[in-house]
Design a protein around this motif. Structure first.
Motif, PDB file in Angstrom:
ATOM      1  N   GLN A  48       0.829  -1.211   0.000  1.00  0.00           N
ATOM      2  CA  GLN A  48       0.000   0.000   0.000  1.00  0.00           C
ATOM      3  C   GLN A  48       0.864   1.261   0.000  1.00  0.00           C
ATOM      4  O   GLN A  48       1.270   1.756   1.048  1.00  0.00           O
ATOM      5  CB  GLN A  48      -0.949  -0.016   1.207  1.00  0.00           C
ATOM      6  N   GLU A 121      -7.866   0.809  -3.884  1.00  0.00           N
ATOM      7  CA  GLU A 121      -8.485   0.979  -2.561  1.00  0.00           C
ATOM      8  C   GLU A 121      -9.639   1.954  -2.708  1.00  0.00           C
ATOM      9  O   GLU A 121      -9.471   3.164  -2.677  1.00  0.00           O
ATOM     10  CB  GLU A 121      -7.457   1.504  -1.543  1.00  0.00           C
ATOM     11  N   HIS A 135     -11.113   9.257   2.324  1.00  0.00           N
ATOM     12  CA  HIS A 135     -11.586   9.120   0.938  1.00  0.00           C
ATOM     13  C   HIS A 135     -12.767  10.073   0.695  1.00  0.00           C
ATOM     14  O   HIS A 135     -13.638  10.226   1.558  1.00  0.00           O
ATOM     15  CB  HIS A 135     -12.019   7.680   0.653  1.00  0.00           C
ATOM     16  N   HIS A 189     -12.165  -0.116   5.106  1.00  0.00           N
ATOM     17  CA  HIS A 189     -13.033   1.067   5.063  1.00  0.00           C
ATOM     18  C   HIS A 189     -14.493   0.612   5.129  1.00  0.00           C
ATOM     19  O   HIS A 189     -15.302   0.972   4.279  1.00  0.00           O
ATOM     20  CB  HIS A 189     -12.759   1.892   3.803  1.00  0.00           C
ATOM     21  N   HIS A 210      -5.524  -2.508   6.616  1.00  0.00           N
ATOM     22  CA  HIS A 210      -5.179  -1.710   7.807  1.00  0.00           C
ATOM     23  C   HIS A 210      -6.210  -1.883   8.923  1.00  0.00           C
ATOM     24  O   HIS A 210      -6.865  -0.929   9.351  1.00  0.00           O
ATOM     25  CB  HIS A 210      -4.863  -0.241   7.493  1.00  0.00           C
ATOM     26  N   ASP A 268       1.233   2.476   3.892  1.00  0.00           N
ATOM     27  CA  ASP A 268       0.147   3.401   3.558  1.00  0.00           C
ATOM     28  C   ASP A 268       0.658   4.831   3.390  1.00  0.00           C
ATOM     29  O   ASP A 268      -0.052   5.799   3.674  1.00  0.00           O
ATOM     30  CB  ASP A 268      -0.965   3.347   4.622  1.00  0.00           C
TER      31      ASP A 268
HETATM   32 ZN   LIG Z   1      -7.192   3.186   3.630  1.00  0.00          ZN
END
Ligand SMILES: [Zn+2]
Length: 397
Positions: A48, A121, A135, A189, A210, A268
């Motif tokens: 990621q 993602e 997001h 998410h 995550h 990330d």
């Molecule tokens: Zn994320």
């Protein structure tokens, strides 16, 4: 070429021969002071990476050259393979991003050697405040197989991992088709309930993205989507062990709950990694939008302090943090960031064995605070860190 270092997994000094980009032989080395030798390990594999050095992948103006710049810049932090990560945005921007990454991989060997696929993602994630993370709300939507196929076509089949929320009615069927096509489906998410999570794993979801982050600030004590994913042995969990996304006790609990064999470390990192402003405060990035850098180094969505907007610490920071927080040894920690993600992607690397690609790192690790300093990174036997003009004494040509 010969590389000398201490094996990360056994602690023994070895001399490793590289021919044609592959590990040809490994033999014991008895040449001198063992303690001063750098550690030798497989290169890190990051599932990621949103961006680096001021550049995001989810950028309407992404170029192949920018993909190459990020790819080689990651040598400095010991990452030899990675998944550029394209996040929730309007479809045209995502199409441009995956098309550009695929084209870069086709035409530029430095990209081809390092980019092992694409991580999509979103956009198929929860619109809920909290699970959505940073997001953009307006583009979060239910899984749409036909749309995904357009993205996969534009990516030339390079999408290897998709993070989605199974809270939508269309999720199980989407997951089944994605899994059948060879794409790894990861739950993330999400605001899904126990039944929806169960259905997702039954349909073929194999990972959690995550775990412990992108959640509500306050959740029902039980059941909830963290416990459910933690308890399902069919799911491998990625975690961000940068010391900022999860408190040490949570990292330890996740590692113990899942078992080290079911944990993969990810960074990330975003465009702010490698280009973090020296002062805390508000910051506007053309791709990230309005964020705020807090005193403790966390990057949050502007206007609040609860929801983070990606990470800035490279993957090797997570390696030593997981040693400290979860009390695992160096071998187990490195495997969480190399062998395990490599095997998930079906990559031949991640091991110090003859026949494996010579994707290697040499690093020093301080005894007191376990901080890692990458000394050299080799991708397919080529030292990329300093564009080939700087060599340590531990590499002989
Ligand atoms: Zn994320």
């Amino acid at each position: 070429m010969r590389v000398i270092g201490r094996r990360y997994d056994q602690g023994q000094p070895v001399s490793l021969e590289v021919h044609d980009g592959v590990i040809a032989d490994i033999s014991p080395w008895r040449g001198g002071d063992k303690a001063s030798l750098p550690w030798l390990a497989p290169g890190l594999v990051d599932l990621q990476v949103n961006g680096y050095g001021g550049q995001e992948f989810t950028d309407p103006h992404l170029t192949a050259e920018a993909v190459e710049r990020i790819s080689t810049a990651l040598d400095t932090v010991g990452v030899t393979s990675y998944l550029p990560t394209v996040i929730t945005q309007q479809l045209d921007v995502q199409l441009h991003a995956v098309r550009t990454i695929a084209a870069a991989r086709e035409t530029l060997s430095a990209v081809r050697q390092r980019v092992a696929g694409i991580h999509l993602e979103g956009p198929y994630i929860s619109p809920e405040e909290g699970p959505r993370g940073a997001h953009p709300l307006e583009y979060c939507r239910p899984p749409d197989w036909d749309e995904f196929c357009r993205l996969q076509d534009a990516a030339d089949g390079l999408i290897r991992l998709v993070t989605l929320s199974p809270e939508f009615p269309s999720a199980p069927e989407f997951i089944r088709r994605a899994a059948e096509s060879g794409v790894i489906v990861s739950i993330g998410h999400t605001n899904a309930n126990s039944q929806q999570l169960q259905a997702a794993v039954d349909a073929g979801a194999r990972m959690s993205t995550h775990l412990g982050n992108a959640t509500h600030a306050y959740i029902h004590r039980h059941p909830n989507y963290v416990w459910d994913q933690l308890a399902d042995d069919r799911l491998i969990a990625t975690i961000i062990a940068d010391g900022l996304h999860l408190p040490p006790a949570v990292v330890k609990s996740l590692v113990r709950g899942k078992s080290p064999e079911r944990i993969v470390l990810i960074s990330d990192i975003t465009a702010l990694a490698g280009s973090l402003p020296s002062q805390p405060g508000p910051h506007h990035d053309p791709c990230l939008g309005h964020v705020e850098i807090l005193e403790d180094g966390r990057v949050v969505v502007a206007g609040q302090r609860e929801y983070l907007a990606g990470a800035t610490q490279p993957l090797h920071v997570g390696v030593t943090n997981v040693m400290k927080f979860a009390e695992v040894d160096l071998a187990a920690a490195v495997d969480m960031a190399s062998a395990r993600p490599a095997s998930l992607l079906g990559l031949p690397g991640g091991h110090l064995t003859p026949g494996s690609p010579a994707d290697l790192i040499l690093f020093h690790m301080s005894e007191d605070d376990l901080r890692i300093e990458i000394v050299e990174t080799m991708v397919n036997g080529e030292g990329g860190r300093e564009k080939g003009d700087r060599r340590t004494l531990n590499i002989e040509h």
